[in-house]
Design a protein around this motif. Structure first.
Motif, PDB file in Angstrom:
ATOM      1  N   LEU A  86      68.569 -21.262 -17.282  1.00 59.43           N
ATOM      2  CA  LEU A  86      68.760 -22.526 -17.994  1.00 59.43           C
ATOM      3  C   LEU A  86      68.708 -23.705 -17.039  1.00 59.43           C
ATOM      4  N   PHE A  87      68.130 -24.785 -17.533  1.00 60.62           N
ATOM      5  CA  PHE A  87      68.234 -26.076 -16.863  1.00 60.62           C
ATOM      6  C   PHE A  87      68.591 -27.086 -17.935  1.00 60.62           C
ATOM      7  N   THR A  88      69.708 -27.772 -17.779  1.00 57.13           N
ATOM      8  CA  THR A  88      70.148 -28.728 -18.793  1.00 57.13           C
ATOM      9  C   THR A  88      70.321 -30.105 -18.161  1.00 57.13           C
ATOM     10  N   ARG A  89      69.952 -31.112 -18.925  1.00 55.34           N
ATOM     11  CA  ARG A  89      70.190 -32.497 -18.523  1.00 55.34           C
ATOM     12  C   ARG A  89      70.737 -33.231 -19.742  1.00 55.34           C
ATOM     13  N   SER A  90      71.969 -33.693 -19.622  1.00 53.63           N
ATOM     14  CA  SER A  90      72.641 -34.330 -20.748  1.00 53.63           C
ATOM     15  C   SER A  90      72.831 -35.810 -20.468  1.00 53.63           C
ATOM     16  N   THR A  91      72.528 -36.637 -21.461  1.00 47.81           N
ATOM     17  CA  THR A  91      72.781 -38.070 -21.403  1.00 47.81           C
ATOM     18  C   THR A  91      73.583 -38.437 -22.646  1.00 47.81           C
ATOM     19  N   PRO A  92      74.139 -39.634 -22.699  1.00 50.19           N
ATOM     20  CA  PRO A  92      74.850 -40.041 -23.924  1.00 50.19           C
ATOM     21  C   PRO A  92      73.950 -40.044 -25.151  1.00 50.19           C
ATOM     22  N   GLN A  93      72.632 -40.118 -24.935  1.00 47.99           N
ATOM     23  CA  GLN A  93      71.712 -40.176 -26.072  1.00 47.99           C
ATOM     24  C   GLN A  93      71.277 -38.795 -26.554  1.00 47.99           C
TER      25      GLN A  93
END
Length: 796
Positions: A86-93
């Motif tokens: 897994l590779f995850t990138r989370s932003t407020p959007q």
């Protein structure tokens, strides 16, 4: 005349020294038992890099079978460790997820103490689409196997050596994610050595050390097989968006060393990354440096211990200097003491006037800003855009482009020194202001960098060049600027301050030995020339790395200023020496001519072909198809592809593509859609099962809930991220025929809008075939593929 000869000799020898330090070693002949053999490693590179082999592809499986057989023959008892990466990138959007089923390969050299923390030797065996990946990272994998052979030949190491060949690195460090976060064997690791590439030639650099790197750097110093390392690279890399598998090891808190080579970047992720284009000397360098470090880690009684991060840099040969950041104050103090000694002696000899020193300080700042403006103008003058694909015309002719930068930079230094001796404002001000305005004109818009640097240079010219300044005063001012810069660097970035402090220390030695250039003997000239050669040799190599690693030629202005610390007393002529005045402008004009040649001759050949990326887009919702050019590089071939079905290219507005690439209508073909099923799971959760069709390797889902929803798991791997209602979130699955399973946790009843995109890595058989591609063009990334898109609405 003697000073001019010394200057020319210093420039020639300094550049030659910088060039020599960046040459990889000659490949070893045969297969010596105690030495790495690039010749042997190339056999494995050729076997792996026959064709592109991205994760979850049939070719990836072939490479894996080869490696398992190869490692079994070596007695490494290989095993495949399967999992979901897994590779995850989370932003407020929104949330972005990349995932794939990965098949990591693991082998072990058994140590005398099987319970001791192990050394992990790591590289990845997958490639990007459309690239055989000979350098990235078949070279690293082959090096790992050859290093394992040499270590085994030396007998049992003190601890286990684990060879980890990860899968799915190119898809988002997925194999490393599966290993370091979910494989229980990761808990046995005590030290990591990773091998990577961003080119196909050049020296190998240890560019990133693990957290609390004192022990790792001590090991590197002990190994010292003509190392190339600089703590500045770690500081820079820390602020860049790039990652390697070593990132996951660092996140796990493991110490280690990360090695890579970056020359000839045209081949990075390109079809030209073939075994034939991989430099054998570079592969030898990788093996020599990593084997030296791995051997120490394998056979020493204890692994390196963590300790405070160090300042470190390679000088020449096997000499690697390292010390705590606080010791930088001692270096700075010693440099200041030597410079002060030289100033005092020069004042006693009545050779140094403080007014002239202030002029010299202004000239040093003028040099910095004017070099930025001129190098910025040179970059604009090439006509190449900014971006990985846009700058490929420069990557196709790296030697020519670097020569242009070097000539412009050195010409600026010699011009600045000569004008300080003459004391004329107007030529200096016009050069700086003209460079800034020229960059703005070529850019076709206000240019903050060019105009700002040009204006600053013009103002400094008006202040510093009002009257002639003597050589001692000019050099004194340059050294004062160096002291201020070194002090600022020591305060703001002590791990990188040595880049300023070491050249300043060398210049301080020269200033003290020649009483700040007041002595006129041949011995004094010899000292100045020797220090200039060593400084330019070290700084030239640093400038070379900065130029390769970043498409920002303006940064070369910094090592140019640092080189001026030692070059200035040779570069500034005596007042009224007209023979010197034309050297700087001549070099700048030569650099400008090369820039014009680069602009007029992009350099596309069969060895360095132009990017030609086209895909067939089937929009299953609209029942329409398009031929799309996905790379910002037009050519007669791509134009012919787009118009092959009689359509006229126009901007293509589709969520499945970046921006609005040109596209033309295409003959419609049929293709199956992915199977999307939403069912109930345990504990009130939902299970979305998505299976690609038609031979697609990549399935991308963009999902938008209309109510609060959490993404709990992806194919069994935990995620635990909330998805904001009304926002689009992306899940990219590089799993081939293997289904994608999402476990969703809703807050209540709702609906899910789904946009799907399937990538089939071939042109549709029913469509008009692609015309023969000319030798000067290459299929890049996902070119020649089919993209199938559509939408669904699922509710519960």
């Amino acid at each position: 005349m003697g000073r001019l000869v010394a200057l020319i000799a210093a420039l020639v020898l300094g550049v030659a020294l910088a060039w020599w330090t960046q040459q990889p070693p000659r490949p070893a002949e045969g297969r010596p038992a105690d030495r790495f053999s690039a010749e042997a490693a190339l056999v494995d590179v050729r076997a792996m890099a026959r064709r592109p082999h991205p994760v979850a592809s049939a070719e990836n499986a072939r490479v894996r079978s080869y490696l398992l057989s190869r490692m079994a023959a070596m007695g490494l008892e290989p095993q495949v460790r399967s999992g979901t990466g897994l590779f995850t990138r989370s932003t407020p959007q929104n949330l972005q997820v990349s995932a794939a089923p990965v098949q990591n390969i693991l082998g072990v050299i058994s140590g005398r103490d099987r319970s001791a923390p192990a050394v992990l030797l790591m590289a990845h065996y997958d490639s990007v689409p459309n690239s055989p990946g000979a350098a990235d990272d078949a070279a690293g994998v082959a090096a790992a196997l050859e290093i394992a052979r040499v270590i085994r030949a030396q007998g049992a190491p003190a601890r286990d050596i684990i060879i980890l060949l990860t899968d799915g690195e190119e898809a988002g460090l997925l194999g490393a994610d599966a290993f370091f976060r979910r494989d229980p064997l990761a808990r046995r690791v005590g030290f990591v050595i990773n091998m990577e590439a961003r080119g196909s030639a050049g020296r190998v650099h240890m560019f990133q050390a693990g957290p609390q790197n004192a022990g790792a750097i001590a090991l590197l110093r002990e190994a010292a097989q003509r190392p190339s390392a600089n703590s500045l690279s770690g500081v820079i890399y820390r602020h860049m968006p790039n990652d390697t598998d070593f990132t996951r090891a660092m996140e796990a808190g493991l110490p280690g060393l990360n090695f890579a080579f970056i020359s000839r970047q045209f081949d990075y992720h390109a079809p030209t990354s073939t075994p034939a284009n991989l430099d054998a000397g570079t592969l030898q360098d990788m093996g020599d440096q990593v084997l030296a470090a791995a051997r120490v880690a394998a056979f020493d009684e204890a692994l390196p211990q963590k300790g405070p991060d160090q300042v470190y840099a390679h000088l020449f040969g096997d000499l690697l200097i390292a010390y705590p950041p606080a010791a930088g104050w001692l270096v700075l103090g010693l440099a200041a003491g030597l410079i002060a000694f030289g100033f005092v002696r020069a004042r006693r000899a009545k050779a140094l006037a403080w007014r002239e020193a202030l002029q010299g300080a202004g000239a040093a700042l003028y040099l910095l800003f004017t070099a930025v403006a001129l190098l910025h103008l040179a970059r604009a003058g090439t006509g190449a855009g900014f971006g990985w694909l846009e700058q490929r015309g420069l990557l196709a002719q790296p030697g020519r482009w670097e020569l242009a930068i070097g000539l412009v930079a050195l010409g600026t230094l010699l011009f600045t020194a000569a004008e300080l001796a003459r004391g004329r404002r107007l030529p200096a001000a016009l050069l700086s202001a003209g460079a800034g305005l020229g960059a703005a004109v070529l850019a076709g818009k206000p240019d903050v960098v060019g105009l700002g640097a040009g204006a600053a240079g013009a103002v400094l010219a008006a202040i510093a060049f009002g009257r002639p300044a003597a050589r001692s005063g000019g050099w004194a001012g340059v050294l004062l600027v160096g002291l201020a810069l070194a002090l600022a660097a020591q305060i703001a970035a002590p791990e990188a301050a040595h880049v300023v402090a070491w050249p300043l220390l060398a210049a301080g030695l020269a200033a003290a030995a020649t009483s700040t250039a007041a002595r006129r003997s041949y011995a004094a000239l010899g000292i100045l020339a020797l220090v200039a050669v060593l400084s330019l040799g070290w700084l030239g190599a640093l400038a070379h790395l900065m130029h390769q690693g970043l498409d920002m030629p303006e940064l070369v202005a910094l090592p140019l200023l640092l080189a001026a610390f030692s070059l200035w007393p040779l570069a500034q002529p005596a007042e009224g020496a007209p023979g010197w005045r034309g050297i700087g402008p001549a070099l700048m004009i030569a650099g400008a001519v090369i820039v014009i040649v680069i602009r007029l001759q992009p350099g596309w050949t069969a060895r360095t072909p132009q990017v030609a990326a086209v895909v067939y887009h089937l929009d299953q919702d609209a029942g329409r198809a398009f031929r799309v050019r996905t790379a910002d590089a037009s050519s007669p071939w791509t134009d012919a592809v787009l118009r092959a079905d009689g359509g006229t290219p126009a901007p293509h507005d589709s969520w499945a593509f970046w921006g609005k690439p040109p596209a033309a209508p295409a003959t419609l073909v049929t293709a199956p859609a992915p199977d999307l099923r939403l069912t109930a799971a345990d504990n009130g959760a939902l299970r979305l099962l998505a299976t690609s069709a038609g031979g697609a390797r990549v399935l991308t889902l963009r999902i938008r809930p209309n109510t609060a929803l959490a993404l709990a798991r992806v194919n069994g791997a935990p995620v635990g991220q909330q998805l904001r209602p009304g926002a689009w979130n992306t899940i990219r699955w590089e799993g081939g025929p293997a289904p994608l399973e999402l476990i969703l946790q809703p807050a209540g009843p709702g609906a899910l809008d789904v946009r799907y995109s399937m990538l089939v890595e071939s042109w549709p058989a029913q469509a008009r075939p692609l015309p023969p591609r000319p030798a000067g063009a290459m299929a890049f990334d996902n070119s020649d593929s089919t993209v199938i898109t559509g939408t669904r609405r699922l509710s519960w």
